[in-house]
Design an enzyme around this catalytic site. Structure first.
Site, PDB file in Angstrom:
ATOM      1  N   ASP A 142       0.830  -1.206   0.000  1.00  0.00           N
ATOM      2  CA  ASP A 142       0.000   0.000   0.000  1.00  0.00           C
ATOM      3  C   ASP A 142       0.863   1.254   0.000  1.00  0.00           C
ATOM      4  O   ASP A 142       2.006   1.223  -0.435  1.00  0.00           O
ATOM      5  CB  ASP A 142      -0.956  -0.046   1.218  1.00  0.00           C
ATOM      6  CG  ASP A 142      -2.309   0.590   0.907  1.00  0.00           C
ATOM      7  OD1 ASP A 142      -2.337   1.766   0.524  1.00  0.00           O
ATOM      8  OD2 ASP A 142      -3.335  -0.084   1.074  1.00  0.00           O
ATOM      9  N   HIS A 215      -3.963   6.131   3.058  1.00  0.00           N
ATOM     10  CA  HIS A 215      -4.628   4.918   2.576  1.00  0.00           C
ATOM     11  C   HIS A 215      -4.045   3.648   3.212  1.00  0.00           C
ATOM     12  O   HIS A 215      -4.779   2.765   3.664  1.00  0.00           O
ATOM     13  CB  HIS A 215      -4.453   4.889   1.055  1.00  0.00           C
ATOM     14  CG  HIS A 215      -5.245   3.866   0.316  1.00  0.00           C
ATOM     15  ND1 HIS A 215      -4.784   2.588   0.093  1.00  0.00           N
ATOM     16  CD2 HIS A 215      -6.457   3.929  -0.278  1.00  0.00           C
ATOM     17  CE1 HIS A 215      -5.681   1.914  -0.619  1.00  0.00           C
ATOM     18  NE2 HIS A 215      -6.707   2.709  -0.857  1.00  0.00           N
ATOM     19  N   SER A 544     -11.125  -0.665  -1.833  1.00  0.00           N
ATOM     20  CA  SER A 544      -9.888  -0.622  -1.052  1.00  0.00           C
ATOM     21  C   SER A 544     -10.162  -0.929   0.413  1.00  0.00           C
ATOM     22  O   SER A 544      -9.287  -1.428   1.119  1.00  0.00           O
ATOM     23  CB  SER A 544      -9.260   0.772  -1.114  1.00  0.00           C
ATOM     24  OG  SER A 544      -8.637   0.997  -2.332  1.00  0.00           O
TER      25      SER A 544
END
Ligand SMILES: *[C@@H]1O[C@H](CO)[C@@H](O)[C@H](O)[C@H]1NC(C)=O
Ligand SMILES: *[C@@H]1O[C@H](CO)[C@@H](O)[C@H](O)[C@H]1NC(C)=O
Ligand SMILES: *[C@@H]1O[C@H](CO)[C@@H](O)[C@H](O)[C@H]1NC(C)=O
Ligand SMILES: *[C@@H]1O[C@H](CO)[C@@H](O)[C@H](O)[C@H]1NC(C)=O
Ligand SMILES: *[C@@H]1O[C@H](CO)[C@@H](O)[C@H](O)[C@H]1NC(C)=O
Ligand SMILES: *[C@@H]1O[C@H](CO)[C@@H](O)[C@H](O)[C@H]1NC(C)=O
Ligand SMILES: *[C@@H]1O[C@H](CO)[C@@H](O)[C@H](O)[C@H]1NC(C)=O
Length: 766
Positions: A142, A215, A544
């Protein structure tokens, strides 16, 4: 990007990357991934790495620019990546041992209440059975991680498992001492992106495992974050943040960097996955995607096959390109592909008229509580029934300092917050059907969206009263909202364009308005015109977010059943998934408001406690996947590139797998008949008898042979075949494009509690 509304911003970031393939242009050196045949390595070399670097330095460079080695891959493939000129490439192709070369490609990105929504409980079911994921390691590919987040605190964690071979790498604003017993590894892979033109020292991103975007911290804490009390998002979603596998360990492999947008190079993703396999992770979670090409060109598909061979479970996001069919990413059948559903939580504001005469509740996530509460409410001139608040339609003298009440229809492109700013109104109450589609970060101004029914109540009140005042209480969180779950409109839909013969997505998991850890130094919630509020915990949406939920559940299942293969874990999740919502209706598609289909939700929404004890599983071996690749007519080199083996034959080529779902692709026809072969394995203790029941509409007939199966004991197997006759002309009410019709096959345990359910679906070829 035109009209950068916060939601557009979010969708383009969080949801999946789109990818461009580089076409080699002459002259300029480019990055390539080179697959080598390791049996051709001369005995003089002690390692692949030495062989590769020696091979590279043996190439002549007529233009004076030497080849540049980027990574050697040991697990995801036998080979390396390098920056090469066309002359180098020509020379390489002539060398013994050269197998295939692929140009670099790029991918893009695609609390908290969800453990409760998933039914996870401290004293019964999957959590205690799995020891909360104790001793399991999740590798997350990520944007990096924020190690100081409380979600990565290691209080109460036992020592790092001895088998762990990972490392905590230092780099920009990241010290190897930042890892702990929760965050046990942190690495970064930026060489591919740097070759692609990103200059990390000027992008503000960190050339280290530190998360620049948020994220990666979000996905990691969703999968395995520690328990943190008293978390909220500007007053909303207050509660305890906790990962799905709260005792599992996290290892971050940062391979997504900021280059104007968040982008990831295939060479870096392969390097991250290669290292995760080397380090010894049990589960991998990848919330990003590359353009759906043939699987040998896709780094995630290639890396996931290597992971499969090592028994590592790989969960990937399905993409955020919904709601139309054939938009799935990460559709390789050895990956678990996860769509996004809503949860039974919503963010709201209470709107009270007069002195408590009428209170209604609408959607809002405005991040502040207002000091001025009781204000006049403005609704049109005189006896209007509709006020669209078009630009320049309101008179500042009439509305300044008031709340305005407007009907809102995005198809009319009226943006009432524009009038609010222009006229000096204090806030807006919208009447609209579209509240569901609003992301928290879109509430950058004080507004509330009421559904049309409540909007009418307010209009009637206004008509009857003079000088109406209103007060709005923001920061309200609603739980138990219905119907939930729904398939998120953005969630990519099946079938997979490259491999439609296996139903995708596999399952649905929570992916809308998920609260999890964030980076505290990056403005998140826009407020007013130009300001952003900072937060440690952010609410975002996307597949996600659903991917790490599934990775967390897989981690728990693996902890509880150490002997299960990745296919068995996925099978347990699929055959126990539910397809009804909390009103007992079929899970609906948020886009259309009508019942969804397996092209939207796969086998259904994950149900972790049930997946702990599925009764039977559909297992799949490595050879089965090879037979499927043969069925796709892949060349020997393509299959070798994906599987890393040259020792296979295509004697058993077929377009089917022992998958817990059935899909019939109709190619220019409305009728067809297909027979599927399947094998069930008993994973419960003792002997048992199962009986098949098919539940299908007319127009989809399915016959099971044999219809009763006796299992002698744990691990015993039995085969059956399912013949499906589809006649879409007869009874189809297509609700989504390319969808034919669907039903279910259930194996019910006689005198037992297990139901093993699979969707049977027909769809039209693209
Ligand atoms: C990392 O942290 C340790 C302990 O705080 C410190 O001794 C060391 O100098 C730091 N290393 C770097 C590269 O900053
Ligand atoms: C990164 O940004 C640079 C400069 O804008 C651009 O030339 C390059 O193509 C970008 N690379 C990728 C992979 O997006
Ligand atoms: C990257 O940016 C830094 C700072 O502006 C500059 O010194 C360096 O030369 C740049 N590197 C490349 C490869 O462009
Ligand atoms: C309503 O407000 C207006 C303007 O403030 C005022 O002139 C009028 O008297 C008010 N009417 C009532 C019924 O309170
Ligand atoms: C593979 O090739 C065979 C023989 O040419 C053909 O019949 C079949 O349709 C092909 N399969 C796919 C998936 O393209
Ligand atoms: C399939 O059925 C539809 C609806 O009855 C019809 O319009 C279409 O022509 C049929 N297609 C074929 C190939 O028979
Ligand atoms: C559908 O048929 C066409 C023409 O025969 C073929 O090229 C295509 O691969 C088929 N598609 C599927 C999904 O079977």
């Amino acid at each position: 990007m035109e009209k950068l509304t916060p939601s557009v911003f979010l969708i383009s970031l969080y949801l999946f990357f789109s990818i461009a393939t580089f076409l080699p242009a002459s002259g300029r050196p480019r990055t390539y991934i080179i697959h080598m045949d390791k049996s051709a390595m001369p005995a003089a070399f002690s390692s692949h790495h030495d062989w590769h670097t020696s091979t590279l330095s043996s190439l002549s460079s007529p233009d004076g620019i030497s080849p540049l080695h980027l990574y050697t891959y040991n697990h995801v493939m036998d080979g390396f990546s390098a920056v090469l000129s066309e002359s180098h490439l020509d020379q390489l192709h002539e060398l013994p041992g050269h197998l295939a070369t692929y140009p670099e490609t790029f991918g893009h990105l695609h609390t908290t209440h969800t453990p409760t929504f998933l039914g996870l409980k401290k004293h019964t079911g999957l959590w205690p059975a799995a020891g909360f994921g104790d001793d399991m390691i999740i590798g997350v590919i990520d944007t990096g991680i924020w190690p100081e987040s409380e979600s990565f605190d290691d209080k109460g964690m036992p020592p790092v498992p001895e088998r762990w071979r990972g490392a905590c790498e230092s780099g920009t604003e990241f010290n190897s001492s930042y890892c702990n017993r929760k965050l046990i590894g942190a690495r970064f892979f930026s060489k591919g992106m740097q070759q692609a033109g990103i200059n990390i020292s000027t992008t503000d991103d960190y050339n280290s495992p530190r998360d620049f975007m948020g994220h990666g911290s979000h996905t990691s804490s969703t999968a395995a974050g520690s328990r943190v009390e008293g978390v909220d998002y500007f007053g909303y979603a207050k509660g305890t943040a906790i990962g799905i596998a709260p005792k599992a360990r996290i290892a971050m492999y940062k391979a997504i960097f900021f280059n104007g947008t968040f982008t990831s190079a295939a060479t870096d993703v392969l390097a991250g996955m290669d290292q995760a396999i080397e380090d010894g992770v049990d589960v991998m979670s990848l919330s990003l995607g590359f353009h759906e090409t043939s699987f040998d060109l896709n780094p995630i598909a290639v890396g996931a096959f290597a992971a499969l061979k090592k028994g590592i479970f790989v969960s990937c996001s399905a993409g955020n390109s919904g709601p139309h069919a054939y938009t799935i990413d990460n559709g390789a059948p050895w990956i678990t592909t996860v769509g996004a559903g809503t949860i039974d939580r919503d963010f709201a504001a209470h709107v009270t008229l007069g002195y408590g005469d009428l209170t209604v509740t609408g959607k809002s996530a405005y991040p502040e509580n207002l000091f001025v509460s009781e204000l006049p409410l403005y609704f049109g001139h005189g006896n209007r029934t509709k006020e669209l608040c078009y630009a320049y339609s309101l008179d500042p003298k009439e509305v300044a300092g008031k709340y305005i009440f407007c009907d809102f229809d995005p198809s009319n492109q009226n943006d009432p917050t524009y009038e609010m700013d222009r006229t000096g109104a204090e806030g807006v109450i919208f009447c609209s059907n579209y509240g569901l589609f609003y992301e928290p970060t879109q509430f950058n101004k004080p507004f509330v969206i009421l559904n049309p029914t409540d909007g009418e109540l307010i209009k009637n009140y206004i008509m009857k009263s003079k000088n109406v005042t209103v007060s709005i209480r923001f920061q309200t969180t609603l739980l138990g909202t219905k119907p939930a779950p729904q398939v998120a409109s953005f969630s990519s839909r099946g079938p997979d364009i490259r491999s439609p013969w296996i139903l995708k997505p596999d399952v649905l998991a929570p992916g809308v308005d998920i609260l999890a850890a964030w980076v505290p130094n990056r403005g998140f919630a826009p407020i007013g015109e130009d300001d952003y509020l900072l937060t440690d915990y952010a609410i975002i949406s996307g597949t996600s977010m659903s991917c790490p939920h599934t990775a967390g559940v897989a981690t728990l299942l693996k902890a509880a059943h150490r002997d299960w293969s990745s296919a068995a874990i996925r099978s347990a999740m699929m055959t126990t998934a539910y397809v009804t919502d909390n009103t007992n209706g079929r899970i609906i598609d948020m886009t259309t408001g009508v019942a969804g289909t397996p092209l939207d939700f796969g086998a259904g929404h994950i149900n972790p406690n049930k997946a702990l004890d599925p009764g039977l599983v559909y297992d799949i071996g490595i050879q089965d996947y090879i037979d499927y690749l043969c069925g796709l007519n892949y060349t020997t080199t393509q299959i070798r590139t994906i599987t890393g083996t040259s020792k296979f034959t295509c004697d058993n080529a077929k377009l089917d797998l022992n998958y817990p779902s059935f899909i019939v692709i109709l190619n220019n026809t409305n009728t067809t008949s297909i027979t599927f072969q399947r094998e069930l394995t008993n994973v419960a203790d003792g002997s048992s008898v199962y009986r098949a029941v098919v539940n299908a509409p007319s127009g989809l007939k399915a016959v099971v042979q044999p219809a009763t199966i006796i299992f002698a004991g744990k691990h015993s197997n039995a085969r059956f075949q399912l013949t499906v006759d589809v006649d879409v002309g007869v009874a189809s009410i297509p609700q989504s494009d390319y969808f034919g019709n669907y039903g279910f096959l259930s194996w019910y345990e006689v005198n037992g509690k297990h139901e093993v359910r699979s969707p049977i679906v027909s769809a039209f070829a693209p």
